[in-house]
Every structure is written in C-alpha cells, then in structure tokens.
Design a protein around this motif. Structure first.
Motif, PDB file in Angstrom:
ATOM      1  N   ILE A 191      -2.815  73.264  32.203  1.00 56.06           N
ATOM      2  CA  ILE A 191      -2.713  74.331  31.579  1.00 56.06           C
ATOM      3  C   ILE A 191      -3.814  75.103  32.233  1.00 56.06           C
ATOM      4  CG2 ILE A 191      -4.346  73.818  29.904  1.00 56.06           C
ATOM      5  CD1 ILE A 191      -1.502  76.272  29.459  1.00 56.06           C
ATOM      6  N   LEU A 192      -4.707  74.526  32.705  1.00 55.32           N
ATOM      7  CA  LEU A 192      -6.054  75.190  33.591  1.00 55.32           C
ATOM      8  C   LEU A 192      -5.456  76.093  34.629  1.00 55.32           C
ATOM      9  CD1 LEU A 192      -8.756  72.703  33.408  1.00 55.32           C
ATOM     10  CD2 LEU A 192      -8.414  74.578  31.874  1.00 55.32           C
ATOM     11  N   THR A 193      -4.080  75.782  35.328  1.00 51.71           N
ATOM     12  CA  THR A 193      -3.725  76.376  36.610  1.00 51.71           C
ATOM     13  C   THR A 193      -3.364  77.965  36.180  1.00 51.71           C
ATOM     14  OG1 THR A 193      -3.078  74.712  37.732  1.00 51.71           O
ATOM     15  CG2 THR A 193      -2.066  76.414  38.293  1.00 51.71           C
ATOM     16  N   PRO A 194      -2.652  78.099  35.264  1.00 53.37           N
ATOM     17  CA  PRO A 194      -2.134  79.317  34.865  1.00 53.37           C
ATOM     18  C   PRO A 194      -3.493  80.164  34.434  1.00 53.37           C
ATOM     19  CG  PRO A 194      -1.214  78.052  33.132  1.00 53.37           C
ATOM     20  CD  PRO A 194      -1.736  77.153  34.427  1.00 53.37           C
ATOM     21  N   ILE A 195      -4.235  79.565  33.714  1.00 53.40           N
ATOM     22  CA  ILE A 195      -5.566  80.243  33.117  1.00 53.40           C
ATOM     23  C   ILE A 195      -6.405  80.541  34.560  1.00 53.40           C
ATOM     24  CG2 ILE A 195      -7.900  79.823  31.972  1.00 53.40           C
ATOM     25  CD1 ILE A 195      -6.130  77.970  30.006  1.00 53.40           C
ATOM     26  N   ALA A 196      -6.466  80.009  35.324  1.00 50.24           N
ATOM     27  CA  ALA A 196      -7.274  80.231  36.573  1.00 50.24           C
ATOM     28  C   ALA A 196      -6.590  81.400  37.212  1.00 50.24           C
ATOM     29  CB  ALA A 196      -7.426  79.203  37.566  1.00 50.24           C
ATOM     30  N   ALA A 197      -5.295  81.468  37.210  1.00 49.13           N
ATOM     31  CA  ALA A 197      -4.446  82.637  37.828  1.00 49.13           C
ATOM     32  C   ALA A 197      -4.774  83.765  37.095  1.00 49.13           C
ATOM     33  CB  ALA A 197      -3.009  82.328  37.850  1.00 49.13           C
ATOM     34  N   VAL A 198      -4.786  83.576  35.650  1.00 56.93           N
ATOM     35  CA  VAL A 198      -5.295  84.901  34.744  1.00 56.93           C
ATOM     36  C   VAL A 198      -6.870  85.475  35.045  1.00 56.93           C
ATOM     37  CG1 VAL A 198      -5.753  85.619  32.519  1.00 56.93           C
ATOM     38  CG2 VAL A 198      -3.723  84.442  32.863  1.00 56.93           C
ATOM     39  N   GLY A 199      -7.574  84.686  35.353  1.00 58.39           N
ATOM     40  CA  GLY A 199      -9.035  84.937  35.494  1.00 58.39           C
ATOM     41  C   GLY A 199      -9.071  85.566  36.949  1.00 58.39           C
ATOM     42  N   LEU A 200      -8.311  84.998  38.062  1.00 56.60           N
ATOM     43  CA  LEU A 200      -8.425  85.599  39.062  1.00 56.60           C
ATOM     44  C   LEU A 200      -7.792  87.055  39.064  1.00 56.60           C
ATOM     45  CD1 LEU A 200      -7.684  82.559  41.492  1.00 56.60           C
ATOM     46  CD2 LEU A 200      -9.704  84.023  41.323  1.00 56.60           C
ATOM     47  N   ALA A 201      -6.739  87.256  38.127  1.00 48.27           N
ATOM     48  CA  ALA A 201      -6.011  88.448  38.096  1.00 48.27           C
ATOM     49  C   ALA A 201      -7.014  89.393  37.330  1.00 48.27           C
ATOM     50  CB  ALA A 201      -4.767  88.293  37.042  1.00 48.27           C
ATOM     51  N   ILE A 202      -7.966  89.111  36.641  1.00 46.88           N
ATOM     52  CA  ILE A 202      -8.932  89.944  36.022  1.00 46.88           C
ATOM     53  C   ILE A 202      -9.941  90.214  37.262  1.00 46.88           C
ATOM     54  CG2 ILE A 202     -10.929  89.960  34.429  1.00 46.88           C
ATOM     55  CD1 ILE A 202      -9.052  88.176  32.663  1.00 46.88           C
ATOM     56  N   VAL A 203     -10.386  89.393  37.946  1.00 50.18           N
ATOM     57  CA  VAL A 203     -11.314  89.625  39.167  1.00 50.18           C
ATOM     58  C   VAL A 203     -10.395  90.834  39.985  1.00 50.18           C
ATOM     59  CG1 VAL A 203     -12.121  88.836  41.339  1.00 50.18           C
ATOM     60  CG2 VAL A 203     -12.228  87.415  39.220  1.00 50.18           C
ATOM     61  N   MET A 204      -9.315  90.931  39.935  1.00 48.70           N
ATOM     62  CA  MET A 204      -8.496  91.865  41.036  1.00 48.70           C
ATOM     63  C   MET A 204      -8.497  93.101  40.190  1.00 48.70           C
ATOM     64  SD  MET A 204      -8.376  90.012  43.496  1.00 48.70           S
ATOM     65  CE  MET A 204      -7.791  91.521  44.554  1.00 48.70           C
ATOM     66  N   VAL A 210       0.761  88.767  42.694  1.00 46.90           N
ATOM     67  CA  VAL A 210       0.633  87.513  43.027  1.00 46.90           C
ATOM     68  C   VAL A 210      -0.144  86.724  41.688  1.00 46.90           C
ATOM     69  CG1 VAL A 210       0.533  85.602  44.495  1.00 46.90           C
ATOM     70  CG2 VAL A 210       1.135  87.901  45.494  1.00 46.90           C
ATOM     71  N   CYS A 211      -1.234  86.981  41.571  1.00 45.82           N
ATOM     72  CA  CYS A 211      -1.595  86.068  40.347  1.00 45.82           C
ATOM     73  C   CYS A 211      -0.918  86.094  39.101  1.00 45.82           C
ATOM     74  CB  CYS A 211      -3.211  86.563  40.126  1.00 45.82           C
ATOM     75  SG  CYS A 211      -4.531  86.445  41.602  1.00 45.82           S
ATOM     76  N   VAL A 212      -0.315  87.416  38.765  1.00 47.78           N
ATOM     77  CA  VAL A 212       0.372  87.374  37.597  1.00 47.78           C
ATOM     78  C   VAL A 212       1.606  86.509  37.562  1.00 47.78           C
ATOM     79  CG1 VAL A 212       1.747  89.069  35.952  1.00 47.78           C
ATOM     80  CG2 VAL A 212      -0.656  89.603  36.896  1.00 47.78           C
ATOM     81  N   PHE A 213       2.255  86.421  38.803  1.00 47.17           N
ATOM     82  CA  PHE A 213       3.475  85.821  39.217  1.00 47.17           C
ATOM     83  C   PHE A 213       3.347  84.276  38.829  1.00 47.17           C
ATOM     84  CE2 PHE A 213       5.710  83.313  42.295  1.00 47.17           C
ATOM     85  CZ  PHE A 213       6.916  83.174  41.834  1.00 47.17           C
ATOM     86  N   VAL A 214       2.009  83.739  39.407  1.00 47.06           N
ATOM     87  CA  VAL A 214       1.679  82.231  39.281  1.00 47.06           C
ATOM     88  C   VAL A 214       1.448  82.293  37.680  1.00 47.06           C
ATOM     89  CG1 VAL A 214      -0.329  80.729  39.610  1.00 47.06           C
ATOM     90  CG2 VAL A 214       0.946  82.138  41.538  1.00 47.06           C
ATOM     91  N   ALA A 215       0.496  82.906  37.004  1.00 48.56           N
ATOM     92  CA  ALA A 215       0.352  82.812  35.806  1.00 48.56           C
ATOM     93  C   ALA A 215       1.632  82.756  34.621  1.00 48.56           C
ATOM     94  CB  ALA A 215      -0.504  83.926  35.343  1.00 48.56           C
ATOM     95  N   ALA A 216       2.480  83.521  34.890  1.00 49.05           N
ATOM     96  CA  ALA A 216       3.582  83.794  34.008  1.00 49.05           C
ATOM     97  C   ALA A 216       4.588  82.465  34.623  1.00 49.05           C
ATOM     98  CB  ALA A 216       4.423  84.893  34.397  1.00 49.05           C
ATOM     99  N   GLY A 217       4.576  81.998  35.833  1.00 49.98           N
ATOM    100  CA  GLY A 217       5.552  80.999  36.150  1.00 49.98           C
ATOM    101  C   GLY A 217       4.876  79.487  35.615  1.00 49.98           C
ATOM    102  N   ARG A 218       3.759  79.505  35.519  1.00 47.46           N
ATOM    103  CA  ARG A 218       2.951  78.004  35.238  1.00 47.46           C
ATOM    104  C   ARG A 218       2.902  78.056  33.633  1.00 47.46           C
ATOM    105  NH1 ARG A 218       4.572  74.996  39.119  1.00 47.46           N
ATOM    106  NH2 ARG A 218       3.646  75.341  40.991  1.00 47.46           N
ATOM    107  N   PHE A 219       2.604  79.239  33.068  1.00 48.07           N
ATOM    108  CA  PHE A 219       2.785  79.311  31.613  1.00 48.07           C
ATOM    109  C   PHE A 219       4.177  78.854  31.053  1.00 48.07           C
ATOM    110  CE2 PHE A 219      -1.174  81.959  31.089  1.00 48.07           C
ATOM    111  CZ  PHE A 219      -1.796  80.968  30.568  1.00 48.07           C
ATOM    112  N   ALA A 220       5.057  79.234  31.876  1.00 50.40           N
ATOM    113  CA  ALA A 220       6.669  78.963  31.398  1.00 50.40           C
ATOM    114  C   ALA A 220       6.889  77.380  31.777  1.00 50.40           C
ATOM    115  CB  ALA A 220       7.563  79.902  32.227  1.00 50.40           C
ATOM    116  N   GLY A 221       6.301  76.858  32.603  1.00 50.05           N
ATOM    117  CA  GLY A 221       6.758  75.605  33.042  1.00 50.05           C
ATOM    118  C   GLY A 221       6.032  74.555  33.522  1.00 50.05           C
TER     119      GLY A 221
END
Length: 121
Positions: A72-85, A110-121
């Motif tokens: 679960i930390l992977t999509p959370i990290a992607a969200v965090g990096l999206a916030i940085v962006m 790309v961060c949003v894509f990773v977050a959405a994709g990893r949260f979904a699955g």
C-alpha cells in the motif's frame, strides 16, 4: 497493465532520484543553472527537505511493491510525489515557464497513473 505501471514507476524513480541527488548536493545557483529554476524561491534547508522527500518517495515507489511488504505504500508514495509536483507546477506557473510547466504536469500525471493503478490492484 502491470508492465506499464512498472515502467512508470521506474521512470519516476529515475527522475526523482536525479532531482533528489541534485537538490541534496548542489548549491541553489547551480540548480537554477541546470533548469531547476523553481528552487530560487526557497531557502537551502527547504530545498534539502524537498530532496529528502523525493528520495524517500523513490524508495516507496519501488520497494514495497517489489518485495510485497506493505505494498500500500507504493501508491501512497506516488500520491506524495504528485503533491511535490503540484508545488513545482505552482512555482513554474508563477515564473511563467511553459516548458517547465509542461514537464511538471507530465510527471504529475505519471504519478497519478501509478497511484491509481496500484491502488486498484
């Protein structure tokens, strides 16, 4: 889809590792000269904090999903990096830098894509 997500995660890892290392080691003037113009508004300690956030985000993008430990930390990290962006986009908008805005928007997506994709699955 898993292959596309891994490609995106690796791309983001390369981008944020490069940026994080630069921000953690170079003086502000050198960063601006190398195209990271948004740092000019921030004091050096804030730049170093952003660098640490980026480097920790890289670990979060790769290691949890790779090892299966707390994935679960992977999509959370992607969200965090999206916030940085989002912060980077705001800075580049204030500086009226269309090229840097386009780059940061792309990285954000790309961060949003990773977050959405990893949260979904």
């Amino acid at each position: 889809m898993n292959v596309a997500l891994w490609c995106a995660q690796i791309l983001l890892a390369v981008v944020f590792t490069t940026s994080g290392i630069m921000k953690s080691t170079l003086p502000k003037d050198d960063l601006v000269a190398r195209g990271q113009t948004g740092v000019q508004f921030f004091p050096t300690p804030a730049i170093r904090l952003i660098a640490a956030s980026e480097l920790l985000g890289v670990l979060g993008l790769i290691l949890p999903w790779l090892t299966g430990i707390a994935p679960i930390l992977t999509p959370i990290a992607a969200v965090g990096l999206a916030i940085v962006m989002l912060g980077a986009m705001t800075t580049h908008i204030l500086l009226r830098e269309p090229k840097n805005i386009a780059i940061t928007v792309t990285i954000f997506l790309v961060c949003v894509f990773v977050a959405a994709g990893r949260f979904a699955g």
